[in-house]
Write an enzyme that holds these catalytic residues in place. Sequence first.
Site, PDB file in Angstrom:
ATOM      1  N   LYS A   1       2.979  -6.497  17.540  1.00  0.00           N
ATOM      2  CA  LYS A   1       2.543  -5.983  16.274  1.00  0.00           C
ATOM      3  C   LYS A   1       2.988  -4.541  16.080  1.00  0.00           C
ATOM      4  O   LYS A   1       2.967  -4.018  14.962  1.00  0.00           O
ATOM      5  CB  LYS A   1       0.999  -6.020  16.229  1.00  0.00           C
ATOM      6  CG  LYS A   1       0.392  -7.369  16.398  1.00  0.00           C
ATOM      7  CD  LYS A   1      -1.152  -7.216  16.453  1.00  0.00           C
ATOM      8  CE  LYS A   1      -1.802  -8.478  16.891  1.00  0.00           C
ATOM      9  NZ  LYS A   1      -3.243  -8.286  17.166  1.00  0.00           N
ATOM     10  N   GLY A   2       3.353  -3.887  17.171  1.00  0.00           N
ATOM     11  CA  GLY A   2       3.576  -2.440  17.148  1.00  0.00           C
ATOM     12  C   GLY A   2       4.623  -1.945  16.163  1.00  0.00           C
ATOM     13  O   GLY A   2       4.529  -0.834  15.656  1.00  0.00           O
TER      14      GLY A   2
ATOM     15  N   GLU B   1      12.004  -2.170  17.080  1.00  0.00           N
ATOM     16  CA  GLU B   1      10.941  -1.992  18.088  1.00  0.00           C
ATOM     17  C   GLU B   1      10.175  -0.702  17.837  1.00  0.00           C
ATOM     18  O   GLU B   1      10.725   0.258  17.291  1.00  0.00           O
ATOM     19  CB  GLU B   1      11.566  -1.916  19.486  1.00  0.00           C
ATOM     20  CG  GLU B   1      11.406  -3.149  20.338  1.00  0.00           C
ATOM     21  CD  GLU B   1       9.973  -3.419  20.816  1.00  0.00           C
ATOM     22  OE1 GLU B   1       9.000  -2.926  20.223  1.00  0.00           O
ATOM     23  OE2 GLU B   1       9.848  -4.157  21.804  1.00  0.00           O
ATOM     24  N   ASP B   2       8.932  -0.671  18.285  1.00  0.00           N
ATOM     25  CA  ASP B   2       8.154   0.557  18.186  1.00  0.00           C
ATOM     26  C   ASP B   2       8.523   1.531  19.311  1.00  0.00           C
ATOM     27  O   ASP B   2       8.775   2.701  19.084  1.00  0.00           O
ATOM     28  CB  ASP B   2       6.643   0.244  18.209  1.00  0.00           C
ATOM     29  CG  ASP B   2       6.220  -0.643  19.374  1.00  0.00           C
ATOM     30  OD1 ASP B   2       7.096  -1.123  20.138  1.00  0.00           O
ATOM     31  OD2 ASP B   2       5.004  -0.869  19.531  1.00  0.00           O
TER      32      ASP B   2
ATOM     33  N   ASP C   1       9.674   1.327  26.820  1.00  0.00           N
ATOM     34  CA  ASP C   1       9.044   1.991  27.951  1.00  0.00           C
ATOM     35  C   ASP C   1       9.836   1.591  29.208  1.00  0.00           C
ATOM     36  O   ASP C   1      10.892   2.153  29.473  1.00  0.00           O
ATOM     37  CB  ASP C   1       7.580   1.530  27.969  1.00  0.00           C
ATOM     38  CG  ASP C   1       6.719   2.274  28.951  1.00  0.00           C
ATOM     39  OD1 ASP C   1       7.039   3.425  29.261  1.00  0.00           O
ATOM     40  OD2 ASP C   1       5.715   1.713  29.419  1.00  0.00           O
TER      41      ASP C   1
ATOM     42  N   LYS D   1      11.001   6.111  25.841  1.00  0.00           N
ATOM     43  CA  LYS D   1      10.528   6.848  27.023  1.00  0.00           C
ATOM     44  C   LYS D   1      11.475   6.541  28.178  1.00  0.00           C
ATOM     45  O   LYS D   1      11.161   5.732  29.047  1.00  0.00           O
ATOM     46  CB  LYS D   1       9.124   6.352  27.419  1.00  0.00           C
ATOM     47  CG  LYS D   1       7.978   6.881  26.601  1.00  0.00           C
ATOM     48  CD  LYS D   1       6.664   6.655  27.349  1.00  0.00           C
ATOM     49  CE  LYS D   1       5.723   5.808  26.575  1.00  0.00           C
ATOM     50  NZ  LYS D   1       4.467   5.507  27.283  1.00  0.00           N
TER      51      LYS D   1
ATOM     52  N   PHE E   1       1.036   8.166  26.940  1.00  0.00           N
ATOM     53  CA  PHE E   1       0.640   6.993  26.176  1.00  0.00           C
ATOM     54  C   PHE E   1       0.330   7.412  24.744  1.00  0.00           C
ATOM     55  O   PHE E   1      -0.585   8.196  24.504  1.00  0.00           O
ATOM     56  CB  PHE E   1      -0.563   6.308  26.815  1.00  0.00           C
ATOM     57  CG  PHE E   1      -0.846   4.970  26.196  1.00  0.00           C
ATOM     58  CD1 PHE E   1      -0.156   3.843  26.617  1.00  0.00           C
ATOM     59  CD2 PHE E   1      -1.774   4.838  25.175  1.00  0.00           C
ATOM     60  CE1 PHE E   1      -0.395   2.598  26.038  1.00  0.00           C
ATOM     61  CE2 PHE E   1      -2.023   3.606  24.587  1.00  0.00           C
ATOM     62  CZ  PHE E   1      -1.325   2.490  25.024  1.00  0.00           C
ATOM     63  N   VAL E   2       1.109   6.899  23.814  1.00  0.00           N
ATOM     64  CA  VAL E   2       0.963   7.335  22.427  1.00  0.00           C
ATOM     65  C   VAL E   2       0.352   6.248  21.544  1.00  0.00           C
ATOM     66  O   VAL E   2       0.444   5.053  21.843  1.00  0.00           O
ATOM     67  CB  VAL E   2       2.319   7.803  21.847  1.00  0.00           C
ATOM     68  CG1 VAL E   2       2.784   9.075  22.520  1.00  0.00           C
ATOM     69  CG2 VAL E   2       3.392   6.715  21.951  1.00  0.00           C
TER      70      VAL E   2
ATOM     71  N   ASP F   1      -0.961   0.854  19.231  1.00  0.00           N
ATOM     72  CA  ASP F   1      -2.409   0.719  19.411  1.00  0.00           C
ATOM     73  C   ASP F   1      -2.881   1.161  20.794  1.00  0.00           C
ATOM     74  O   ASP F   1      -2.095   1.315  21.734  1.00  0.00           O
ATOM     75  CB  ASP F   1      -2.811  -0.757  19.253  1.00  0.00           C
ATOM     76  CG  ASP F   1      -2.425  -1.579  20.485  1.00  0.00           C
ATOM     77  OD1 ASP F   1      -1.259  -1.467  20.922  1.00  0.00           O
ATOM     78  OD2 ASP F   1      -3.290  -2.298  21.019  1.00  0.00           O
TER      79      ASP F   1
ATOM     80  N   ARG G   1      -3.685   1.746  15.115  1.00  0.00           N
ATOM     81  CA  ARG G   1      -2.371   1.428  14.531  1.00  0.00           C
ATOM     82  C   ARG G   1      -2.198   2.072  13.161  1.00  0.00           C
ATOM     83  O   ARG G   1      -1.092   2.374  12.734  1.00  0.00           O
ATOM     84  CB  ARG G   1      -2.213  -0.093  14.355  1.00  0.00           C
ATOM     85  CG  ARG G   1      -2.142  -0.868  15.645  1.00  0.00           C
ATOM     86  CD  ARG G   1      -1.679  -2.290  15.375  1.00  0.00           C
ATOM     87  NE  ARG G   1      -2.005  -3.208  16.457  1.00  0.00           N
ATOM     88  CZ  ARG G   1      -1.261  -3.387  17.533  1.00  0.00           C
ATOM     89  NH1 ARG G   1      -0.152  -2.704  17.694  1.00  0.00           N
ATOM     90  NH2 ARG G   1      -1.621  -4.247  18.471  1.00  0.00           N
TER      91      ARG G   1
END
Length: 181
Positions: A45-46, A101-102, A105, A133, A154-155, A161, A167
């Site tokens: 969902k990001g 993509e959001d 990582d 990242k 962690f953002v 979320d 979100r």
Amino acid sequence: MNKLMTDVHEILLTREEIEDKVQELGKTLAAEYYDKRPLLVCVLKGALIFMADLSRAMNIPLEVDFMAVSSYGVSTKSSGVVRILKDLETSIEGRHVLIVEDIIDTGLTLNYLIENLKFRKPASLKICTLLDKPSRRRVQLQPDYCGFVIPDEFVIGYGLDFSEIYRNLPFIGVLKPEAYQ
Ligand code: 5GP
């Protein structure tokens, strides 16, 4: 001051910084794909909010579709095996596909997704991520288009979320430890 704001330790990227970057990416992508009728694949969902803004910043004919994936769980996450919860509705054979993509990582999720989509014979397959990242990467994976390279924190916000909330924050921030302890 609303409840969401009080949980934010610091703002990493403001609403204006994100807006400017999305417009810039949209222009670049519109030039790249202007005669290709690309299929933008949003990874739920990001990437939902990034996709909505990015697609509107691309002033060309395009299509959108959605995928949802989930890791098999903590113990198997390192293997990069993910489960497809929702697949594309469209065939991508011969299509120019842009994965939206959001954040990247470790890169394991996207790596799996790319291998899976390659089998479907797209004409091209590229990645556009809002955040990267790179310090956490565990597989060799380089986005073709990237909004911001960020440190290993962690953002939350702008689609990202923590436990399914935050979100809808219009910026990207770092969560206060009290909010998750
Ligand atoms: P990867 O497989 O690259 O390690 O994981 C990517 C996914 O993990 C992202 O699509 C996102 O859902 C989640 N993720 C990674 N880093 C963060 C972060 O800093 N904040 C949030 N909210 N999610 C993250």
